[in-house]
Structure formats: structure tokens, C-alpha cells
Design an enzyme around this catalytic site. Sequence first.
Site, PDB file in Angstrom:
ATOM      1  N   TYR A 134       0.843  -1.186   0.000  1.00 47.38           N
ATOM      2  CA  TYR A 134       0.000   0.000   0.000  1.00 47.38           C
ATOM      3  C   TYR A 134       0.876   1.234   0.000  1.00 47.38           C
ATOM      4  CZ  TYR A 134       0.588   1.244   4.982  1.00 47.38           C
ATOM      5  OH  TYR A 134       1.093   1.643   6.187  1.00 47.38           O
ATOM      6  N   CYS A 135       0.284   2.359  -0.370  1.00 47.47           N
ATOM      7  CA  CYS A 135       1.003   3.637  -0.378  1.00 47.47           C
ATOM      8  C   CYS A 135       0.042   4.721   0.089  1.00 47.47           C
ATOM      9  CB  CYS A 135       1.556   3.931  -1.775  1.00 47.47           C
ATOM     10  SG  CYS A 135       0.291   4.049  -3.046  1.00 47.47           S
ATOM     11  N   ARG A 136       0.045   5.861  -0.522  1.00 43.93           N
ATOM     12  CA  ARG A 136      -0.866   6.924  -0.128  1.00 43.93           C
ATOM     13  C   ARG A 136      -2.219   6.776  -0.815  1.00 43.93           C
ATOM     14  NH1 ARG A 136      -2.273  11.676  -2.448  1.00 43.93           N
ATOM     15  NH2 ARG A 136      -3.212  13.211  -1.044  1.00 43.93           N
ATOM     16  N   GLY A 138      -2.630   4.426  -3.839  1.00 38.94           N
ATOM     17  CA  GLY A 138      -2.756   3.186  -4.597  1.00 38.94           C
ATOM     18  C   GLY A 138      -1.951   3.111  -5.869  1.00 38.94           C
ATOM     19  N   TRP A 163      -3.496   4.426   2.087  1.00 37.28           N
ATOM     20  CA  TRP A 163      -3.514   5.249   3.293  1.00 37.28           C
ATOM     21  C   TRP A 163      -4.710   6.206   3.330  1.00 37.28           C
ATOM     22  CZ3 TRP A 163      -2.232   5.276   7.997  1.00 37.28           C
ATOM     23  CH2 TRP A 163      -2.123   6.437   8.740  1.00 37.28           C
TER      24      TRP A 163
END
Length: 180
Positions: A134-136, A138, A163
Amino acid sequence: MLRTALFNTTRHAARPTLLARQAARPTYQIFARYESSKANDALKAARKAKDKLQKDWQGPVLTYEQVKPRTLSPSADAYLIDVREPDEVMQGSIPSSVNLPLSVLANSFHLSPQAFKAQHGFEKPGKQQEVVFYCRSGMRSASACDIAKRNGYENVSNYEGSWLEWTSREGGGKGSTTSS
């Protein structure tokens, strides 16, 4: 196998005395194309396997409802990897996740398990272990899934909401716990 060649050629001089003038004449480029019928079957299979690895790949996408139970009861057989940069992770992260920035991800997969643990502080995931990125928002996590797949990891998933969705569902970034 398709092969191409580009030849530079000039018109042949009829007499040797014309050779001096021939250097001044324009050259014509001939584009030749031919197929080799003697291509090695093993080479064809290797190229096909490489093409399969390098084609664009879309990994399975997980939802908030699928990720939430993984954070409540983490498993040693599964990794939740945050691919944001360390300064972004300081704002908070999903519980039980570990940070492995996208900027170093590809190189980190080539490290030995000992060097990986020394550099990142956690065990290197096995090729068959479940890995969720995951990131901020996607986008970087989708790239991380592709990088992992190209490096031989078989069980990778993307938490597409990432996130932003996590904080909206959990009630804000400041209330989320940060884990290392």
C-alpha cells in the site's frame, strides 16, 4: 524469428575508371527483412518466458474489509508493506505494516536475506509468502506489485484504497498507530 538489416549500397561502376566518381554519388539504403527458420526452441521458450514476465501485470486488488483483519491479527507468513517514503510514513501507517520505500524496492529484492534485514529491519519476504503493498493513494503500490512480480514473487496484492482510505475509515491519520 524476424530479423532486419540495413545495407548501404552504391550502384556498381561499370569501369574501374569510374571508381573515383563513385565516391561522390549518393548511396541508397536498402532495408532487408528476413526470417530465420533455424531459431533454437530453447531460445524461443526463454524469450516467451521473459515476455510473460515483462508484460504489464495487474495484481489482485484488496479492499479495506480484506486488509483490516490482517492488521488485527498479523501473521509471520504475510507482509503488509508500506511503499511510501519515510517522511510520509512519519504521518502514520497502518498497524502491523513495515516500510519499504518504492525508491529502493527493486534493489532490495536483490539483496541477500541478511543484508535485507540489516538494511530494513525485518526479514526478507519469501517468494511464496503473501505480500500486500500500500502507499498513499494506490498508484505506487500498483507499481510495487509489478516490481515484485517481475522479481519472482508469486503471492502479491495491492491495497488500492491505501492510506487515504484507511484514514477516512479509521477516523484520521493522527489516531492511527505507527508500527515499524
